[in-house]
Design a protein around this motif. Structure first.
Motif, PDB file in Angstrom:
ATOM      1  N   HIS A 363     -34.921 -14.279 -33.327  1.00 41.36           N
ATOM      2  CA  HIS A 363     -34.295 -15.339 -34.120  1.00 41.36           C
ATOM      3  C   HIS A 363     -32.812 -15.093 -34.349  1.00 41.36           C
ATOM      4  O   HIS A 363     -31.993 -15.944 -34.057  1.00 41.36           O
ATOM      5  N   GLY A 364     -32.419 -13.936 -34.903  1.00 39.70           N
ATOM      6  CA  GLY A 364     -31.008 -13.653 -35.153  1.00 39.70           C
ATOM      7  C   GLY A 364     -30.778 -13.030 -36.519  1.00 39.70           C
ATOM      8  O   GLY A 364     -31.714 -12.641 -37.219  1.00 39.70           O
ATOM      9  N   TRP A 365     -29.495 -12.926 -36.899  1.00 47.92           N
ATOM     10  CA  TRP A 365     -29.116 -12.287 -38.153  1.00 47.92           C
ATOM     11  C   TRP A 365     -29.410 -13.182 -39.346  1.00 47.92           C
ATOM     12  O   TRP A 365     -29.179 -14.384 -39.316  1.00 47.92           O
ATOM     13  N   HIS A 366     -29.901 -12.547 -40.432  1.00 47.48           N
ATOM     14  CA  HIS A 366     -30.173 -13.240 -41.682  1.00 47.48           C
ATOM     15  C   HIS A 366     -29.752 -12.354 -42.851  1.00 47.48           C
ATOM     16  O   HIS A 366     -29.801 -11.122 -42.765  1.00 47.48           O
ATOM     17  N   TYR A 367     -29.361 -13.005 -43.933  1.00 51.24           N
ATOM     18  CA  TYR A 367     -29.110 -12.292 -45.189  1.00 51.24           C
ATOM     19  C   TYR A 367     -30.314 -12.472 -46.116  1.00 51.24           C
ATOM     20  O   TYR A 367     -30.957 -13.523 -46.133  1.00 51.24           O
ATOM     21  N   ARG A 368     -30.564 -11.423 -46.890  1.00 49.87           N
ATOM     22  CA  ARG A 368     -31.644 -11.452 -47.861  1.00 49.87           C
ATOM     23  C   ARG A 368     -31.162 -10.795 -49.158  1.00 49.87           C
ATOM     24  O   ARG A 368     -30.347  -9.880 -49.133  1.00 49.87           O
ATOM     25  N   PRO A 369     -31.683 -11.232 -50.296  1.00 47.40           N
ATOM     26  CA  PRO A 369     -31.300 -10.561 -51.546  1.00 47.40           C
ATOM     27  C   PRO A 369     -31.890  -9.166 -51.669  1.00 47.40           C
ATOM     28  O   PRO A 369     -31.353  -8.311 -52.370  1.00 47.40           O
ATOM     29  N   HIS A 370     -33.009  -8.919 -50.989  1.00 42.61           N
ATOM     30  CA  HIS A 370     -33.633  -7.596 -51.028  1.00 42.61           C
ATOM     31  C   HIS A 370     -34.598  -7.495 -49.854  1.00 42.61           C
ATOM     32  O   HIS A 370     -34.841  -8.468 -49.129  1.00 42.61           O
ATOM     33  N   TRP A 371     -35.162  -6.290 -49.668  1.00 45.35           N
ATOM     34  CA  TRP A 371     -36.130  -6.062 -48.598  1.00 45.35           C
ATOM     35  C   TRP A 371     -37.264  -5.201 -49.126  1.00 45.35           C
ATOM     36  O   TRP A 371     -37.010  -4.235 -49.826  1.00 45.35           O
ATOM     37  N   PRO A 372     -38.511  -5.504 -48.760  1.00 46.38           N
ATOM     38  CA  PRO A 372     -38.939  -6.671 -47.978  1.00 46.38           C
ATOM     39  C   PRO A 372     -39.019  -7.916 -48.848  1.00 46.38           C
ATOM     40  O   PRO A 372     -39.140  -7.816 -50.073  1.00 46.38           O
ATOM     41  N   PRO A 373     -38.979  -9.095 -48.233  1.00 45.38           N
ATOM     42  CA  PRO A 373     -39.114 -10.323 -49.005  1.00 45.38           C
ATOM     43  C   PRO A 373     -40.576 -10.535 -49.410  1.00 45.38           C
ATOM     44  O   PRO A 373     -41.470  -9.859 -48.898  1.00 45.38           O
ATOM     45  N   PRO A 374     -40.839 -11.457 -50.304  1.00 45.83           N
ATOM     46  CA  PRO A 374     -42.236 -11.766 -50.647  1.00 45.83           C
ATOM     47  C   PRO A 374     -42.995 -12.271 -49.414  1.00 45.83           C
ATOM     48  O   PRO A 374     -42.491 -13.111 -48.658  1.00 45.83           O
ATOM     49  N   THR A 375     -44.182 -11.748 -49.202  1.00 43.18           N
ATOM     50  CA  THR A 375     -44.985 -12.142 -48.040  1.00 43.18           C
ATOM     51  C   THR A 375     -46.425 -12.371 -48.460  1.00 43.18           C
ATOM     52  O   THR A 375     -46.852 -11.977 -49.555  1.00 43.18           O
ATOM     53  N   THR A 376     -47.170 -12.976 -47.575  1.00 47.04           N
ATOM     54  CA  THR A 376     -48.612 -13.140 -47.769  1.00 47.04           C
ATOM     55  C   THR A 376     -49.335 -12.446 -46.620  1.00 47.04           C
ATOM     56  O   THR A 376     -48.822 -12.372 -45.503  1.00 47.04           O
ATOM     57  N   PRO A 555     -65.156  -5.760 -39.363  1.00 42.47           N
ATOM     58  CA  PRO A 555     -64.032  -5.490 -40.262  1.00 42.47           C
ATOM     59  C   PRO A 555     -62.728  -5.128 -39.547  1.00 42.47           C
ATOM     60  O   PRO A 555     -61.673  -5.096 -40.191  1.00 42.47           O
ATOM     61  N   SER A 556     -62.780  -4.830 -38.256  1.00 39.11           N
ATOM     62  CA  SER A 556     -61.569  -4.404 -37.546  1.00 39.11           C
ATOM     63  C   SER A 556     -60.581  -5.565 -37.459  1.00 39.11           C
ATOM     64  O   SER A 556     -60.901  -6.629 -36.911  1.00 39.11           O
ATOM     65  N   ARG A 557     -59.380  -5.343 -37.997  1.00 39.10           N
ATOM     66  CA  ARG A 557     -58.419  -6.438 -38.060  1.00 39.10           C
ATOM     67  C   ARG A 557     -56.980  -5.921 -38.096  1.00 39.10           C
ATOM     68  O   ARG A 557     -56.722  -4.769 -38.429  1.00 39.10           O
ATOM     69  N   LEU A 558     -56.068  -6.837 -37.763  1.00 36.74           N
ATOM     70  CA  LEU A 558     -54.635  -6.633 -37.912  1.00 36.74           C
ATOM     71  C   LEU A 558     -54.184  -7.471 -39.092  1.00 36.74           C
ATOM     72  O   LEU A 558     -54.484  -8.667 -39.170  1.00 36.74           O
ATOM     73  N   VAL A 559     -53.466  -6.839 -40.026  1.00 37.06           N
ATOM     74  CA  VAL A 559     -52.958  -7.547 -41.203  1.00 37.06           C
ATOM     75  C   VAL A 559     -51.440  -7.658 -41.077  1.00 37.06           C
ATOM     76  O   VAL A 559     -50.737  -6.645 -41.029  1.00 37.06           O
ATOM     77  N   LEU A 560     -50.959  -8.894 -41.007  1.00 39.54           N
ATOM     78  CA  LEU A 560     -49.530  -9.145 -40.848  1.00 39.54           C
ATOM     79  C   LEU A 560     -48.935  -9.644 -42.156  1.00 39.54           C
ATOM     80  O   LEU A 560     -49.482 -10.567 -42.775  1.00 39.54           O
ATOM     81  N   PRO A 561     -47.795  -9.061 -42.595  1.00 37.69           N
ATOM     82  CA  PRO A 561     -47.085  -9.587 -43.765  1.00 37.69           C
ATOM     83  C   PRO A 561     -46.232 -10.782 -43.351  1.00 37.69           C
ATOM     84  O   PRO A 561     -45.137 -10.628 -42.801  1.00 37.69           O
TER      85      PRO A 561
END
Length: 577
Positions: A363-376, A555-561
């Protein structure tokens, strides 16, 4: 590149006397012109002054002296003082990247060779003496007539570690720091997965052990053949004997690094400075790469400083460790100079609109107020037949298996490495190996942004309790090309019923039409020393015992934020490389 003037400090007095005449003016002019040209190419503000270079000797508490080059700007109003300490010499590229660029813009710079390297007395023991020697160097610095009263530290990798060593007991004159891919804990880098990171640290030990060979052509030949020699040494057994054959009489520390695998072993105490993260108060800029071997520590440093309310900023690009001084140099140099001008000089606040600047791969460069951002959390389940699905498969499916044999370990393909063959690579061939399980999902209906650490949870069993588990998440594009996104690795001495591995942090956009792929293997060699299948000591073991891995469905799974927000602020003017 030879300095225009060479002087040596007089023992503990901190005075200086000329010891030899100036070298030819052409050489001096070449250095300045080259630095100015590089500065312009990197997009730095224009050089503001000429400078001279003085060779000095800095006294340590045990009576030895460390050699440094002092870059002295020819201005009555210097911008400040910079301290740079490292083991890689004071010539190119260190002299250019960490001294000349800043001296030409008004900074006094002290570029010092650490103990036992490039003319500095004493024995080089990696990381061991940096806290004491750094403090002694600051004591010398504050006695110099030209010292501006406050200083900052800068540097990459080992030059970043020396900063954390100093920050364990921060001197009052320290005003700011810029730490690029600098670990604060060597043991976490060497043994963090439970398996010795042989490619990176045997390779590094070999480079450092021979970097001062007076016959330059021999050094060049060693560099050209480094990958081949390292692969051969890592493959031969026992590891200790093979490594020593490669290292010769150099790098006496290597065997001790392999012997001390326990995290709690006090052997590592002089080579890790977690307390520095709780004591630093000055503004800190952290720079790293998504494919850098020290990224996890860089993000840990950021999160801890931010929690404490320290003025901390973070920049992470799509770079490997090596690329931080190539592809990432322009961004790193510009942000470093801006940080120094703001917190050490008298410049206005930095232009960056937010503390965190990250490159979202795809995608490219982004600014964020903090890291990591809120995710689900977004779960993707492993399916019989090699698929990935949004829901668990029907119960009753037989597990899928693969056979790992130490004689033919799964080969490292890209990913975080110190060597030039790391980074983002086509890994399509891995999926076809018999010792690799491959699971590929359907084409994504829309873009999927993943920000943070993916996690794999596997219902896993093995007929040998001494196993390693490697997991990779890749993206397969519409043409079928597969490229790595994030890796995870862990060694087990008694395999639990559920294997949980946190993969490397990422900021990545899986584009609509692409597919997510999960690869699972029993080794990742030679980035990590192969598991021979026995609990025998790594240095001396020669017995090999294979293992059959079984991954059970359900139960085997990949969990992505997943970041559901589309409100991130893009940086349209930022570099995309």
């Amino acid at each position: 590149m030879t300095s225009p003037r060479t002087t040596y400090s007089d023992s503990h007095l901190g005075t200086s006397t000329r010891t030899r005449s100036e070298p030819p003016r052409l050489r001096t002019l070449t250095g300045r012109v080259g630095a100015n040209a590089v500065g312009a190419a990197l997009g730095l503000r224009r050089a503001s002054t000429r400078y001279s270079v003085h060779r000095v000797k800095v006294p340590m508490r045990d009576g030895i002296h460390l050699v440094a080059d002092h870059y002295w700007p020819a201005t009555s109003a210097p911008a400040g003082t910079l301290l740079v300490r490292g083991p890689y010499g004071r010539g190119l590229p260190m002299s250019l990247v960490f001294a000349r660029l800043y001296a030409a813009r008004g900074y006094h710079v002290v570029l010092q060779s650490v103990r036992g390297t490039f003319g500095s007395a004493g024995e080089f023991e990696p990381m061991v003496n940096e806290a004491a020697d750094g403090a002694d160097t600051v004591e010398w610095l504050r006695r110099q007539s030209w010292f501006t009263g406050h200083f900052a530290t800068i540097g990459v990798s080992y030059l970043g570690f020396t900063q954390w060593a100093l920050l364990q007991d921060p001197p009052p004159e320290l005003a700011a720091a810029v730490i690029t891919a600098g670990p604060h804990d060597l043991r976490a880098s060497v043994w963090g997965t439970g398996s010795f990171a042989i490619n990176d640290f045997l390779g590094w030990s070999d480079v450092v052990a021979h970097q001062e060979d007076p016959i330059r052509i021999r050094t060049g030949i060693r560099q050209l053949t480094a990958a081949r020699r390292l692969a051969r040494a890592a493959a031969e057994l026992p590891m200790g004997e093979s490594a020593r054959t490669m290292l010769g009489t150099g790098a006496p520390w290597f065997e001790s690094w392999v012997e001390h695998a326990d995290h709690a072993d006090p052997f590592w105490d002089r080579m890790r400075f977690p307390a520095a993260l709780d004591r630093v108060q000055v503004p800190v800029l952290l720079v790293g790469g998504w494919q850098d071997i020290f990224l996890r520590q860089t993000l840990q440093q950021y999160q801890r400083l931010r929690q404490r309310g320290v003025d901390v900023a973070l920049t992470v690009g799509p770079w490997t460790h090596v690329q931080l001084l190539t592809k990432g140099l322009a961004i790193s140099a510009r942000e470093t100079l801006e940080w120094l001008d703001t917190h050490l000089g008298e410049a206005p606040q930095p232009r960056r609109p937010s503390p965190v600047r990250i490159f979202v791969t795809g995608h490219g460069w982004h600014y964020r107020p903090h890291w990591p951002p809120p995710t689900t959390e977004h779960s993707i389940y492993l399916q019989p037949g090699g698929g990935l699905g949004e829901t668990p498969p029907e119960p009753g499916a037989s597990p899928t298996t693969f056979r790992y044999h130490p004689e033919n370990p799964t080969p490292t393909t890209g990913g975080p490495l110190l060597s030039p063959n790391g980074g983002y690579r086509d890994d399509g061939r891995l999926a076809a190996r018999e010792d690799v399980l491959s699971f590929t999902g359907a084409a994504l209906p829309r873009d999927l942004y993943v920000h943070g650490n993916p996690v794999i949870e596997l219902a896993h069993t093995s007929d040998n309790p001494n196993v390693d588990v490697f997991v990779r998440v890749s993206e397969v594009d519409a043409k079928g090309h597969s490229r790595n996104v994030s890796d995870g690795y862990q060694r087990f001495g008694d395999t639990p019923e559920t294997v949980r591995i946190e993969l490397d942090p990422i900021a990545h956009r899986f584009t609509a039409g692409s597919r997510i792929r999960v690869l699972i293997a029993g080794s990742w060699f030679p980035r990590y020393a192969r598991n021979l299948g026995t609990p025998e000591p790594a240095l001396t073991s020669q017995t090999m015992k294979p293992a059959t891995h079984s991954v059970h469905f359900g139960p085997s799974r990949l969990v992505l934020p997943v970041d559901p927000s589309a409100d991130s602020v893009a940086d349209p003017g930022g570099d995309l490389t």
